[in-house]
Motif scaffolding. Structure first.
Motif, short mmCIF file in Angstrom:
data_model
loop_
_atom_site.label_atom_id
_atom_site.label_comp_id
_atom_site.label_asym_id
_atom_site.label_seq_id
_atom_site.Cartn_x
_atom_site.Cartn_y
_atom_site.Cartn_z
N VAL A 144 15.75 -0.41 -0.79
CA VAL A 144 15.73 0.85 -1.54
C VAL A 144 17.14 1.42 -1.67
O VAL A 144 17.59 1.77 -2.76
CB VAL A 144 14.79 1.87 -0.88
CG1 VAL A 144 14.80 3.18 -1.65
CG2 VAL A 144 13.37 1.32 -0.80
N LYS A 164 9.14 -7.27 -2.19
CA LYS A 164 9.89 -6.18 -1.58
C LYS A 164 11.09 -5.78 -2.43
O LYS A 164 11.41 -4.59 -2.56
CB LYS A 164 10.35 -6.57 -0.18
CG LYS A 164 9.23 -6.63 0.85
CD LYS A 164 9.76 -7.00 2.22
CE LYS A 164 8.63 -7.04 3.25
NZ LYS A 164 9.13 -7.45 4.59
N GLY A 224 11.50 -2.07 -3.96
CA GLY A 224 12.69 -1.27 -3.71
C GLY A 224 13.30 -0.75 -5.00
O GLY A 224 13.77 0.40 -5.07
#
Length: 260
Positions: free
Chosen positions: A117, A180, A184
């Motif tokens: 992120v 993932k 993010g």
């Protein structure tokens, strides 16, 4: 104990132990991937996150791009500079942008070492309007006898290693990882919907070429020389039993998104 790759800095910064071998043994990226990234980018100013020895940076340079690399390992950065790539030493999260902006931020075999992120948010901050974030990595599964010999060797010398007891296939592991990456990017709120790309190709390895590659992988970079030699001997015997080599099917996966 770290629970995510980007928290395991000792692994992330271990690849420079033999930068020359890393650059020699690690494969390049498919030309189709390079062309697509360049064509999707609004311009030719590229930032390469976790550039390592400069493998993909040189490919983008040769495609007409101006590339700046960022890497936390001064040994890897030094090698890349020796090939003509400009590199600044830092983790991406801590790197000083100095107000610079780019048309594309790319990362090859490296984004799992970045907070997904925070990394996406920082990439958005250095991208120009419509700029491209492109994250890519190779997925491969060697023949079962070769993979089993490697796992057995790691269990013998590093029984507590996460690489010793992993039962999921490479494809399954990378699917989780790329999900993932995409999550993010979405969570940063700075990009359009991520796209997924895939490029299939093959390479034939001799025994020597495969044993040259293995010490550059995350499970083996930190092994003492005697332990590494024992692991490689077992893998080499498995390759000998296959006739001294094998053809490996690669999929190079990518997730890409444009700055909103």
């Amino acid at each position: 104990m770290p629970t995510q790759p980007h928290q395991a800095r000792h692994f992330a910064e271990s690849f420079g132990v033999d930068a020359e071998r890393y650059d020699r043994a690690r494969p390049e990226y498919p030309a189709e991937l390079v062309r697509r990234v360049v064509s999707e980018s609004p311009g030719r100013d590229f930032l390469d996150v976790g550039c390592g020895t400069g493998i993909e940076a040189r490919q983008f340079r040769d495609a007409g791009c101006q590339v700046l690399g960022v890497d936390p390992d001064p040994r890897m950065a030094g090698f890349a500079r020796g090939t003509g790539i400009d590199v600044e030493v830092a983790t991406f999260e801590d790197w000083d942008t100095a107000g610079r902006t780019f048309d594309a931020v790319v990362a090859g075999q490296a984004w799992h070492w970045v907070d997904p992120v925070a990394g996406a948010a920082k990439a958005a901050g250095v991208l120009r309007p419509g700029g491209l974030l492109a994250l890519f990595a190779h997925v491969f599964q060697p023949p079962a006898p070769v993979a089993d010999a490697l796992a057995a060797g790691i269990r013998r010398v590093l029984p507590d290693s996460p690489f010793a007891g992993e039962s999921r296939t490479a494809a399954e592991l990378y699917e989780v990882m790329f999900a993932k990456f995409a999550d993010g990017i979405r969570e940063s709120g700075r990009f359009g919907e991520p796209e997924r790309w895939s490029f299939a190709w093959e390479r034939t390895y001799t025994r020597g070429e495969w044993l040259d590659l293995l010490p550059t992988t995350g499970g083996l970079t930190r092994l003492p020389s005697d332990a590494l030699a024992g692991v490689l001997a077992g893998v080499g015997a498995a390759i000998d039993a296959l006739g001294g080599g094998f053809t490996l099917s690669y999929s190079t996966l990518a997730v890409a998104a444009k700055k909103a």
